[in-house]
Design an enzyme around this catalytic site. Structure first.
Site, mmCIF file in Angstrom:
data_model
loop_
_atom_site.group_PDB
_atom_site.id
_atom_site.type_symbol
_atom_site.label_atom_id
_atom_site.label_comp_id
_atom_site.label_asym_id
_atom_site.label_seq_id
_atom_site.Cartn_x
_atom_site.Cartn_y
_atom_site.Cartn_z
ATOM 1 N N ASP A 197 0.679 -1.606 -0.182
ATOM 2 C CA ASP A 197 -0.210 -0.438 -0.178
ATOM 3 C C ASP A 197 0.549 0.987 0.143
ATOM 4 O OD1 ASP A 197 -2.601 1.749 0.554
ATOM 5 O OD2 ASP A 197 -3.765 0.052 1.525
ATOM 6 N N HIS B 247 1.621 1.867 -3.799
ATOM 7 C CA HIS B 247 0.007 3.187 -4.064
ATOM 8 C C HIS B 247 0.926 4.338 -4.164
ATOM 9 C CE1 HIS B 247 -2.304 -0.964 -4.388
ATOM 10 N NE2 HIS B 247 -3.035 -0.352 -2.980
#
Length: 556
Positions: free
Chosen positions: A297, A331
């Site tokens: 992430d 991300h």
């Protein structure tokens, strides 16, 4: 004569804008960096082996390790040594004045036996929540450290749900054969039935008055812990260690002060749900340097609480230095938000590289958050192979992966204007310079709210090779100087929708581009372009029906 006078006034206006831009960048450079206090320990050292711990990968060493830490704390502090071996353990609780030191050939692995992790009242994504106790935690401590060059493994694979679309066919087959269950549509794997129930429970884990830990037992497995949580601690050092395979976030300092992260390796599988690298939340005086992140992430993320709970806490993350770091898969390379309801300010990011992160510089929020993000200074950033935007400011964050998966459909944003309240977030006063990106889907993206534009963002000396160019939507006070966008899609190079006070100086772009500027939106005004050879484009500008062509001023 009037014509010449108008040209002269136009030139003066553009010159003034350029001077103000240069002055603002210079002022940003001259800001004084914060000072971060450092830890200091006694030289006394004790080994966990002296307290009965065994590095055989089988013995559960929870009690031995915690006893060693407590003993050193009671002696006035020093070093607790994790020597060579594979040390299996349950949750570890740090103590003040103790440095937990992990040797190079040591692995500290946390057990997959969920019964070893009790439910505790903690915090999840900026809100008070019941969570399983973190593998490593500390609260109200001072002068603490985790150092060495060994490995801390959170055994996160035992906890996480996994999307089928993120695995190969063989990986998916092996995962489903290991146990657990698969969703009815066959797209998601769950490690246990408690995880399944938790995933279907609205606001799972949120603390409700009158409920105890026992009331959450039926969804316990779903309430994944962060690998390391430090709450309300002062003078912290994490140095040299590899933190990997976290159940949720890897590193989560919350309400801490004088925090140093140095030369760390922070790793997770790229598909690890909520597998952030570090989330610095409502902390003050922070240094993150020389570290490498490769996670599932966001890589390096700044937070300060979510929605009303974050605003009520009212503690921004401030005085942060982030330098000499590398982020591989994530991300976002450097990220602020989306839980930034307490605000973020006075943050310096420089000399960092992002390689294959979904987005490079990522600033995200949404209505309901509130909070002000301001005084952010970014310099000397390198990027390679960014699947999404190299630089992104988005106030419509929707808690989705930044890159759309194959076959996934998403609805377009519907723009509506709502009243400004304390729940309206703000992005303003940011300075980004000396950025190079080789490969991105889109170069630069601004998307503010109609009731609260993104404001006063300065970009200088930026070169980006990308498929698409620059989008500026609901933003005011955007200053682009010496920006070079080399795009595949040149229709248009720059798109503006309801932008105001847009100053573009020295824009460079691909020769023969179809359209340089596409100007739209009835609120658009004050788009000023200077030092740009518009003749290289087949068409310099196009306007929406609702736009007066006079909003665009072009001068040499």
């Amino acid at each position: 004569m009037k014509h010449n006078s108008g040209r002269l006034n136009q030139f003066k206006g553009l010159l003034l804008s350029a001077i103000l831009f240069s002055a603002s960048i210079a002022g940003a450079q001259n800001q004084k960096l914060p000072s971060i206090q450092q830890v200091k320990f006694k030289k006394d050292t004790i080994s966990i082996a002296n307290f009965g711990a065994k590095g055989d990968g089988v013995t559960l060493n929870t009690q031995s390790i915690n006893t060693a830490i407590s003993a050193m704390n009671q002696k006035g502090g020093g070093v607790v040594l994790i020597p060579s071996g594979l040390w299996l353990t349950g949750p570890i609780e740090l103590k003040s004045n103790v440095n937990l030191h992990i040797k190079r050939d040591a692995i500290l692995q946390f057990t997959a036996d969920f019964n070893q992790y009790k439910l505790v009242q903690g915090n999840w994504e900026g809100q008070p929540a019941w969570r399983n106790q973190s593998p490593i935690s500390g609260t109200n401590l001072e002068n603490i450290a985790i150092t060495g060059t060994g490995i801390i493994d959170g055994n996160g694979g035992a906890w996480r749900m996994v999307k089928k679309d993120k695995l190969t066919e063989s990986q998916w087959k092996n995962l489903t054969a290991s146990g657990g269950s698969v969703s009815e549509d066959g797209k998601l794997w769950y490690p246990s039935e408690k995880t399944v129930k938790g995933s279907k429970t609205k606001n799972a884990g949120v603390i409700v008055p009158g409920k105890t830990a026992a009331d959450y037992e039926d969804i316990k497995d779903f309430l994944r812990p962060n690998l390391l949580v430090l709450t309300n601690c002062k003078k912290i050092l994490l140095e040299g260690v590899t933190f990997q395979n976290s159940p949720a976030w890897n590193l989560h300092p919350l309400l801490c002060e004088d925090l140093t992260l140095r030369n760390l390796q922070v790793k997770n599988p790229w598909f690890a749900q909520n597998g952030d690298g570090v989330d610095v939340e409502s902390c003050k005086n922070v240094l993150i340097e020389g570290s490498t992140f490769d996670v599932g992430d966001d890589g390096i993320c700044i937070k300060s609480g979510r929605d009303e709970a974050g605003r009520k806490r009212g503690v921004p993350t401030e005085n942060v230095i982030i330098r000499n770091n590398v982020v591989y898969h994530a991300h976002g390379g450097f990220v602020i938000g989306s839980e930034m309801s307490g605000g973020a300010k006075n943050i310096w990011v420089y000399d960092c590289s992002f390689i294959g992160t979904d987005i490079g510089l990522r600033f995200k929020t949404t209505r309901g958050r509130g909070g002000v993000v301001e005084n952010i200074y970014v310099d000397r950033i390198n990027m390679i192979d960014i699947p999404g935007e190299a630089i992104l400011f988005d106030m419509y964050y929707a808690a989705q992966d930044p890159i759309v998966l194959a076959g996934e459909k998403r609805e377009a944003i519907k723009t509506v204007t709502v009243p400004v309240t304390e729940a309206t977030p703000q992005f303003k006063n940011m300075y980004i310079k000396n950025v190079v990106a080789n490969g991105a889907e889109k170069a630069i993206f601004f998307r503010g709210l109609p009731e609260m534009n993104i404001k006063d963002i300065h970009l200088e000396n930026v070169t980006i090779q990308s498929k698409k160019g620059i989008e500026i939507i609901e933003a005011s006070g955007i200053f682009l100087k010496n920006v070079n966008v080399i795009t595949d899609d040149t229709n248009p190079v720059v798109f503006v929708q309801n932008g105001s006070n847009i100053n573009i100086n020295g824009l460079q772009y691909k020769n023969g581009s179809e359209l340089l500027f596409n100007i739209n939106g009835e609120k658009t005004k004050g788009v000023k372009v200077s030092g740009t050879d518009v003749s290289k484009a087949k068409k310099a500008s196009a306007f929406g029906e609702e736009v007066n062509k006079s909003v665009l001023e072009i001068s040499k």
